[in-house]
Design an enzyme around this catalytic site. Structure first.
Site, PDB file in Angstrom:
ATOM      1  N   GLY A 153       0.834  -1.194   0.000  1.00 28.97           N
ATOM      2  CA  GLY A 153       0.000   0.000   0.000  1.00 28.97           C
ATOM      3  C   GLY A 153       0.868   1.243   0.000  1.00 28.97           C
ATOM      4  O   GLY A 153       2.061   1.171   0.297  1.00 28.97           O
ATOM      5  N   LEU A 186       6.817   1.547   4.290  1.00 29.71           N
ATOM      6  CA  LEU A 186       7.806   2.066   3.342  1.00 29.71           C
ATOM      7  C   LEU A 186       8.464   3.344   3.874  1.00 29.71           C
ATOM      8  O   LEU A 186       9.577   3.671   3.466  1.00 29.71           O
ATOM      9  CB  LEU A 186       7.142   2.350   1.994  1.00 29.71           C
ATOM     10  CG  LEU A 186       6.618   1.110   1.242  1.00 29.71           C
ATOM     11  CD1 LEU A 186       5.844   1.539   0.006  1.00 29.71           C
ATOM     12  CD2 LEU A 186       7.754   0.162   0.881  1.00 29.71           C
TER      13      LEU A 186
HETATM   14  O1  GNR Z   1       4.315  -2.716   2.247  1.00 37.82           O
HETATM   15  C1  GNR Z   1       3.755  -2.667   3.337  1.00 37.82           C
HETATM   16  N1  GNR Z   1       3.572  -3.817   4.034  1.00 37.82           N
HETATM   17  C2  GNR Z   1       2.825  -3.905   5.187  1.00 37.82           C
HETATM   18  C3  GNR Z   1       2.939  -5.062   5.943  1.00 37.82           C
HETATM   19  C4  GNR Z   1       2.207  -5.204   7.096  1.00 37.82           C
HETATM   20  C5  GNR Z   1       1.354  -4.205   7.497  1.00 37.82           C
HETATM   21  C6  GNR Z   1       1.223  -3.048   6.752  1.00 37.82           C
HETATM   22  C7  GNR Z   1       1.947  -2.890   5.596  1.00 37.82           C
HETATM   23  S1  GNR Z   1       1.765  -1.460   4.650  1.00 37.82           S
HETATM   24  C8  GNR Z   1       3.326  -1.365   3.880  1.00 37.82           C
HETATM   25  C9  GNR Z   1       3.348  -0.275   2.826  1.00 37.82           C
HETATM   26  C10 GNR Z   1       3.172   1.069   3.501  1.00 37.82           C
HETATM   27  O2  GNR Z   1       4.003   1.588   4.185  1.00 37.82           O
HETATM   28  N2  GNR Z   1       2.010   1.644   3.369  1.00 37.82           N
HETATM   29  O3  GNR Z   1       1.752   2.798   3.971  1.00 37.82           O
HETATM   30 NI    NI Z   2       3.038   2.847   5.725  1.00 41.89          NI
END
Ligand code: GNR
Ligand code: NI
Length: 168
Positions: free
Chosen positions: A46, A93
């Site tokens: 996401g 991220l």
């Molecule tokens: O890539 C992402 N993996 C994830 C794994 C476990 C719980 C939430 C996430 S979201 C994250 C990408 C991100 O930072 N989205 O804001």
């Molecule tokens: Ni995030």
């Protein structure tokens, strides 16, 4: 198409509260396309607009195995959350290399528009439910490390600031 720069914790801009999207035009759709491209490139499930320093209520997600089913949520609102909650390992991220447990609702329903302004309701459970809650937190200026103890959060802050200093 273009890759966008992702803000890194503890950048204070990650705590900005996003405003609703009001115009559904080609410029918005171009931004959505760039966010999807950036999410795939960074191998995230996401990406919230907050993370690319755009403070509008807009997120993209893809929890599919094949990474070919992008979901766009504009002006999302959670309409229902299960009482059942579960603690799962999260990453972000904007907090590279850090993973820790966060408790979330097991399932949620979210009402949101797509990039054409078409409103629909999506139900998610498992990783999708976690991702929806994680991304909506970003839009409220909240990063998952804020659920951790102040001790853990300060360690993470110090570690990431040091890594950013060494990068620069
Ligand atoms: O890539 C992402 N993996 C994830 C794994 C476990 C719980 C939430 C996430 S979201 C994250 C990408 C991100 O930072 N989205 O804001
Ligand atoms: Ni995030």
């Amino acid at each position: 198409m273009a890759l966008l720069n992702i803000l890194c914790y503890p950048d204070p801009r990650l705590h900005t509260v996003a405003k609703p999207v009001t115009v559904f035009d080609d410029k918005l759709r171009a931004l959505v396309a760039d966010m999807i491209e950036t999410m795939y490139e960074a191998q995230g499930v996401g990406l919230a607009a907050t993370q690319i320093n755009v403070h509008q209520r807009l997120v993209v997600m893809d929890t599919s195995e094949e990474r070919d089913q992008p979901i766009v949520l504009i002006n999302p609102e959670i309409t229902w959350a299960s009482e059942a909650r579960v603690k799962g390992e999260e990453g972000c991220l904007s907090v590279p290399g850090i993973y820790d447990g966060v408790e979330r609702a097991v399932a949620v329903k979210v009402k949101a528009a797509d990039e054409h302004g078409q409103v629909r309701e999506i139900e998610g459970e498992g990783l999708l439910a976690v991702c929806i809650q994680h991304e909506l937190d970003h839009l409220m200026g909240k990063v998952f490390v804020e659920y951790l103890s102040p001790l853990k959060r300060n360690r993470i802050k110090t570690k990431l600031l040091k890594a950013q200093r060494e990068d620069a």
